[in-house]
Design an enzyme around this catalytic site. Sequence first.
Site, mmCIF file in Angstrom:
data_model
loop_
_atom_site.group_PDB
_atom_site.id
_atom_site.type_symbol
_atom_site.label_atom_id
_atom_site.label_comp_id
_atom_site.label_asym_id
_atom_site.label_seq_id
_atom_site.Cartn_x
_atom_site.Cartn_y
_atom_site.Cartn_z
ATOM 1 N N ILE A 13 -2.477 12.342 0.788
ATOM 2 C CA ILE A 13 -3.740 12.926 1.254
ATOM 3 C C ILE A 13 -3.920 12.681 2.755
ATOM 4 O O ILE A 13 -4.257 13.607 3.507
ATOM 5 C CB ILE A 13 -4.931 12.382 0.433
ATOM 6 C CG1 ILE A 13 -4.800 12.839 -1.024
ATOM 7 C CG2 ILE A 13 -6.267 12.851 1.014
ATOM 8 C CD1 ILE A 13 -5.749 12.172 -2.002
ATOM 9 N N ARG B 217 0.561 0.462 5.057
ATOM 10 C CA ARG B 217 1.404 -0.711 4.833
ATOM 11 C C ARG B 217 2.851 -0.438 5.253
ATOM 12 O O ARG B 217 3.471 -1.222 5.941
ATOM 13 C CB ARG B 217 1.350 -1.100 3.355
ATOM 14 C CG ARG B 217 1.990 -2.436 3.068
ATOM 15 C CD ARG B 217 1.915 -2.768 1.605
ATOM 16 N NE ARG B 217 2.519 -1.704 0.801
ATOM 17 C CZ ARG B 217 2.767 -1.815 -0.496
ATOM 18 N NH1 ARG B 217 2.436 -2.917 -1.135
ATOM 19 N NH2 ARG B 217 3.303 -0.833 -1.174
ATOM 20 N N ARG C 60 -11.966 5.359 -1.333
ATOM 21 C CA ARG C 60 -12.772 4.719 -2.363
ATOM 22 C C ARG C 60 -13.896 3.935 -1.696
ATOM 23 O O ARG C 60 -13.687 3.317 -0.637
ATOM 24 C CB ARG C 60 -11.925 3.746 -3.196
ATOM 25 C CG ARG C 60 -11.067 4.391 -4.258
ATOM 26 C CD ARG C 60 -11.910 5.034 -5.370
ATOM 27 N NE ARG C 60 -11.103 5.695 -6.392
ATOM 28 C CZ ARG C 60 -10.767 6.978 -6.393
ATOM 29 N NH1 ARG C 60 -11.143 7.776 -5.418
ATOM 30 N NH2 ARG C 60 -10.062 7.486 -7.396
ATOM 31 N N GLU D 46 -21.303 4.523 -7.673
ATOM 32 C CA GLU D 46 -21.422 5.979 -7.824
ATOM 33 C C GLU D 46 -22.015 6.266 -9.190
ATOM 34 O O GLU D 46 -21.528 5.686 -10.172
ATOM 35 C CB GLU D 46 -20.045 6.643 -7.686
ATOM 36 C CG GLU D 46 -19.507 6.533 -6.277
ATOM 37 C CD GLU D 46 -18.118 7.124 -6.116
ATOM 38 O OE1 GLU D 46 -17.622 7.775 -7.067
ATOM 39 O OE2 GLU D 46 -17.516 6.923 -5.063
ATOM 40 N N HIS E 83 -18.763 12.400 -4.460
ATOM 41 C CA HIS E 83 -17.353 12.259 -4.888
ATOM 42 C C HIS E 83 -16.801 13.576 -5.452
ATOM 43 O O HIS E 83 -16.504 13.681 -6.650
ATOM 44 C CB HIS E 83 -17.204 11.129 -5.905
ATOM 45 C CG HIS E 83 -15.796 10.594 -5.964
ATOM 46 N ND1 HIS E 83 -15.484 9.314 -6.323
ATOM 47 C CD2 HIS E 83 -14.600 11.186 -5.696
ATOM 48 C CE1 HIS E 83 -14.173 9.134 -6.287
ATOM 49 N NE2 HIS E 83 -13.602 10.265 -5.906
ATOM 50 N N GLY F 29 -14.091 15.194 -3.948
ATOM 51 C CA GLY F 29 -12.826 15.440 -3.244
ATOM 52 C C GLY F 29 -11.916 16.446 -3.915
ATOM 53 O O GLY F 29 -11.363 17.349 -3.270
HETATM 54 O O1 LIG Z 1 -8.671 9.733 -7.039
HETATM 55 C C1 LIG Z 1 -8.975 10.912 -7.008
HETATM 56 O O2 LIG Z 1 -8.416 11.754 -7.722
HETATM 57 C C2 LIG Z 1 -10.032 11.383 -6.068
HETATM 58 O O3 LIG Z 1 -10.867 10.379 -5.686
HETATM 59 C C3 LIG Z 1 -10.808 12.524 -6.626
HETATM 60 O O4 LIG Z 1 -11.714 12.992 -5.681
#
Ligand SMILES: O=C(O)[C@H](O)CO
Length: 302
Positions: free
Chosen positions: A132, A153, A212, A241, A260, A262
């Site tokens: 990502i 890392r 997160r 959340e 949340h 994404g």
């Molecule tokens: O871990 C995930 O898939 C993402 O946080 C989803 O938005």
Amino acid sequence: MWHKPSPVPVDEFKKSIPGVNAIFCAFNDKINKEILDAAGPKLKVVATISAGYDHIDVAECKKRGVKIGYTPDVLTDATAELTIALLLSTSRRLPEAQHEAKTGGWVTGASTWMTGPGLAGSTIGIVGFGRIGQAVARCIKSFNASKILYFNRSEKQEAKEIGAIKVSFDELLSESDFVICCAPLVPETKEMFNKRAFEKMKNTAIFINTGRGGTVNQNALIEALKNNTIRAAGLDVTTPEPLPLDSPLFKLKNCVILPHIGSATIETRNNISEISAKNILAALNGTDMPAELKYNCDVYGV
Ligand SMILES: O=C(O)[C@H](O)CO
């Protein structure tokens, strides 16, 4: 099946799973010892419709021989897209601007009104350079940023082709105009964005988090936003959340908060559901799962 939009309460969850062979879950369902105990010894697989797996007690699954299915890859573009949307919404103050337009606060002729920093010529720092983070960096190149820095890392081969430079966490914090967190929650990343980290950032910096909520010390972030230690923040992830309505974060004009979402494109949500179903069927049939979490995986590579 849980049909309500809110997460299944733990007691309901525990009542409905004794004797199951598989659990199909999302990132907001905690799969801990208590849940694994409730499921019992017939449980063979836990399949989550997420790339992140911090909600699953991986060690406990390993001990019990329970396989884990997840959905990396397919949600990369959707989450990168949302990260860019959040970045632009925060820097160009879109929710604030829309609110003004709708409530009679529309100003004309004031050249500095509703201004924010542009991406062109800026330095962008990305923390967590897995799939990502890399996809975000590729999108950002088209905005003509002058430099892309990353902290991860391990060194990532893909960084060369993208033109991103690996730096220390502190260097990234102090040099970046935009700090974007795409890191998963693991012991090394827990609350890495603390008071010290926000103080290292430029006071004009914008912080974005689509990794997160647990990577951030939220009280330190609230203070940093209140005191203008940093300019603004855009969050798709928080602790907890849903974020309670009385959270001070909701009162801050310089904070954009999303619930949340994404991976929430229609195509991606369909794909991750299908992959999770296939992960379960494969695990139960003893064939290769489309996306099995290897217990020794690179924790920063999500
Ligand atoms: O871990 C995930 O898939 C993402 O946080 C989803 O938005």
